[in-house]
Write an enzyme that holds these catalytic residues in place. Structure first.
Site, mmCIF file in Angstrom:
data_model
loop_
_atom_site.group_PDB
_atom_site.id
_atom_site.type_symbol
_atom_site.label_atom_id
_atom_site.label_comp_id
_atom_site.label_asym_id
_atom_site.label_seq_id
_atom_site.Cartn_x
_atom_site.Cartn_y
_atom_site.Cartn_z
ATOM 1 N NE ARG A 220 -4.168 -0.440 1.799
ATOM 2 C CZ ARG A 220 -5.251 -0.368 2.566
ATOM 3 N NH1 ARG A 220 -5.259 -0.909 3.743
ATOM 4 N NH2 ARG A 220 -6.323 0.258 2.157
ATOM 5 N NE ARG B 134 -9.347 -0.049 10.969
ATOM 6 C CZ ARG B 134 -9.011 -0.560 9.792
ATOM 7 N NH1 ARG B 134 -8.343 -1.681 9.716
ATOM 8 N NH2 ARG B 134 -9.335 0.051 8.671
HETATM 9 C C1 UD1 Z 1 -9.654 2.206 -0.211
HETATM 10 C C2 UD1 Z 1 -10.574 1.721 0.880
HETATM 11 C C3 UD1 Z 1 -10.348 0.244 1.141
HETATM 12 C C4 UD1 Z 1 -10.451 -0.553 -0.156
HETATM 13 C C5 UD1 Z 1 -9.571 0.036 -1.251
HETATM 14 C C6 UD1 Z 1 -9.762 -0.615 -2.608
HETATM 15 C C7 UD1 Z 1 -10.885 3.697 2.226
HETATM 16 C C8 UD1 Z 1 -10.637 4.396 3.510
HETATM 17 N N1 UD1 Z 1 -10.340 2.492 2.071
HETATM 18 O O1 UD1 Z 1 -8.324 2.053 0.269
HETATM 19 O O2 UD1 Z 1 -11.338 -0.195 2.077
HETATM 20 O O3 UD1 Z 1 -10.045 -1.882 0.071
HETATM 21 O O4 UD1 Z 1 -9.869 1.440 -1.402
HETATM 22 O O5 UD1 Z 1 -11.100 -0.590 -2.993
HETATM 23 O O6 UD1 Z 1 -11.590 4.190 1.372
HETATM 24 N N2 UD1 Z 1 -1.711 1.998 -4.726
HETATM 25 C C9 UD1 Z 1 -0.465 2.339 -5.199
HETATM 26 N N3 UD1 Z 1 -0.044 3.628 -5.018
HETATM 27 C C10 UD1 Z 1 -0.793 4.577 -4.387
HETATM 28 C C11 UD1 Z 1 -2.075 4.200 -3.907
HETATM 29 C C12 UD1 Z 1 -2.498 2.908 -4.102
HETATM 30 O O7 UD1 Z 1 0.243 1.520 -5.765
HETATM 31 O O8 UD1 Z 1 -0.354 5.730 -4.250
HETATM 32 C C13 UD1 Z 1 -2.198 0.598 -4.891
HETATM 33 C C14 UD1 Z 1 -2.382 -0.096 -3.543
HETATM 34 O O9 UD1 Z 1 -1.162 -0.630 -3.071
HETATM 35 C C15 UD1 Z 1 -3.398 -1.157 -3.868
HETATM 36 C C16 UD1 Z 1 -4.257 -0.484 -4.941
HETATM 37 O O10 UD1 Z 1 -3.490 0.601 -5.448
HETATM 38 O O11 UD1 Z 1 -2.790 -2.291 -4.399
HETATM 39 C C17 UD1 Z 1 -5.592 0.015 -4.430
HETATM 40 O O12 UD1 Z 1 -5.405 0.935 -3.391
HETATM 41 P P1 UD1 Z 1 -6.370 2.186 -3.149
HETATM 42 O O13 UD1 Z 1 -7.473 2.175 -4.143
HETATM 43 O O14 UD1 Z 1 -5.538 3.398 -3.029
HETATM 44 O O15 UD1 Z 1 -6.958 1.835 -1.722
HETATM 45 P P2 UD1 Z 1 -7.110 2.762 -0.476
HETATM 46 O O16 UD1 Z 1 -7.532 4.129 -0.888
HETATM 47 O O17 UD1 Z 1 -5.928 2.611 0.394
#
Ligand code: UD1
Length: 420
Positions: A123, A399
């Protein structure tokens, strides 16, 4: 630390009311600091994560009033006293990083503890930072913190390599006060993004395209206070839909947006569940047809949600036939499999796929809730397992699920919470 004791139950039946969305309320609370005026958030769920966000905003300088009986949170941020999200809060809740965009937009500076690894994958936040940089911020990292600074944010074009939910939200919140036009492409289309955009637009922002793959933001000079009711939680909805199916029960689920749970509806129907949409809610019946296997691939919205993967997998262990689940959103979201196998499931992992043998007679065991949704999956499995299932580290479940035990008990489940 608390644990849950879950007993095998018969078919669950009755009605359950879904709470406001966790993943919608958290970014909306963060967005409230974009104005010095008061914002009222209605239908806020009572959750640990919401409490952590209240504390975080309090530490930044917001006056936060949480009326949990009425599900209203009021946030007024006349002055920002600390432009920072400290490690103690970020390590408790990764969504703390959502204050970065609003802090940067309002004060020109944001310092956030790096969230680090987490049970469901690495993440990283590179996409959030890429967006801030495109808007003109300088990024510096060191000592476990990342800092973004800009005298002035200027609208820009941003392309996300992956439609990250958090990055879309953070960049959107930074861009609303930037000078000129920002276009963000390949954004997340989740309903929570649309809810956040609606909230920001009520504050005076000019955002178009939320819910599609391109968002256009025309920067404005100032935002004002507003009042907003958050959308129902689609993952809580999906969890109770699966609860009806796994127990071969019949549950009326109220306060639901059926469009937000389309993939869960489609997959449960493929398995033989009956789903009826009525004026008073959505009825899910697992007591009509024999239930059979299906395959699932998690994807960004409107694909099958990764946040429903573990609960659905618990269900698939109980149906006839074998199923394949492919997790494509997070690289390590199979922590629940070992725990389900301890309960008598037969699930094998091959790369990103999990192969699930159905028709298993689950048995109660001592298991660990490794993350929020994994914990929910173990509760669902426990409802079908012979004897008692003892689930530890249930703070993960608390949570993100409001009144979890009470809601299940009202449907006929026997779940006790015990302090260790
Ligand atoms: C949000 C949700 C979480 C859900 C997820 C995916 C909230 C508070 N949480 O988490 O419950 O499981 O969406 O639907 O809304 N990634 C990168 N770089 C970045 C950001 C993300 O590589 O800068 C990758 C992550 O490692 C992951 C994927 O993108 O593999 C999805 O992450 P993301 O959509 O950002 O999830 P969250 O916003 O953390």
């Amino acid at each position: 630390m608390a644990k849950f004791l879950v007993e095998k139950c018969g078919p669950l039946s009755g009605e359950v009311e879904i709470s406001g969305s966790k993943n919608a309320v958290l970014p909306i609370m963060a967005a409230a600091i974009l104005t010095e005026e008061s914002c009222q958030i209605l239908d806020a769920p009572v959750l640990r994560d919401v409490d952590v966000m209240c504390k975080l905003l309090g530490s930044i300088g917001s006056a936060v009033k949480a009326n949990y009986e009425e599900n209203i949170i009021e946030i007024e941020t006349r002055d920002i006293v600390a432009k920072e999200a400290p490690y103690e809060l970020v390590k408790k809740m990764r969504a703390s990083i959502l204050v970065m965009g609003p802090l940067l937009a309002r004060t020109g500076k944001a310092r956030i503890a790096l969230p680090g690894g987490c049970a469901i994958g690495a993440r990283p936040i590179n996409l959030h930072l890429k967006g801030f940089q495109a808007l003109g911020a300088e990024i510096e990292e060191g000592h476990g913190y990342v800092e973004a600074k800009a005298d002035k944010l200027i609208g820009a074009n941003v392309y996300l390599d992956f439609p990250s939910v958090g990055a879309t939200e953070n960049i959107m919140m930074a861009a609303v006060l930037a000078e000129g036009i920002t276009i963000i492409e390949n954004v997340a289309e989740e309903p929570e993004i649309v809810d956040l955009a609606n909230f920001l637009n009520k504050m005076g922002a000019k955002i178009k395209g939320a819910g599609t793959d391109t968002i256009k933001i025309e920067g404005v000079g100032k935002l004002h206070g507003t009042k907003h009711a958050v959308i129902p939680d689609r993952i809580e909805t999906g969890t109770f839909m699966v609860a009806a199916a796994i127990t071969r029960g019949n549950i009326l689920i109220k306060n639901v947006v059926p469009d937000h749970v389309k993939p869960v509806i489609a997959k449960l129907k493929e398995c033989g569940a009956i789903i009826e949409d009525g004026d008073d809610g959505m009825r899910v019946r697992g007591d009509v047809n024999p239930l059979i296997s299906t395959d699932i691939k998690t994807l960004p919205y409107p694909g099958f949600p990764t946040d429903m993967q573990s609960q659905f997998m618990a269900f698939l262990t109980t149906v006839t036939g074998s199923s394949v689940v492919i997790e494509t959103v997070f690289e390590n979201r199979y922590m629940h499999i070992g725990e389900l196998n301890r309960m008598g499931a037969n699930i094998k992992i091959e790369g990103r796929s999990a192969i699930i043998q159905g028709d298993r007679r689950l048995q109660g065991a001592q298991v660990i809730s490794t993350d929020l949704r994994a914990g929910a999956a173990l509760v669902l499995a426990g409802l079908m397992a012979e004897g008692t299932t003892e689930i530890s580290e249930v703070y993960h479940i608390e949570r993100g699920y409001a009144d979890f035990i009470e809601k299940f008990r009202s449907l006929g489940a026997s779940i006790k919470r015990m302090e260790d």
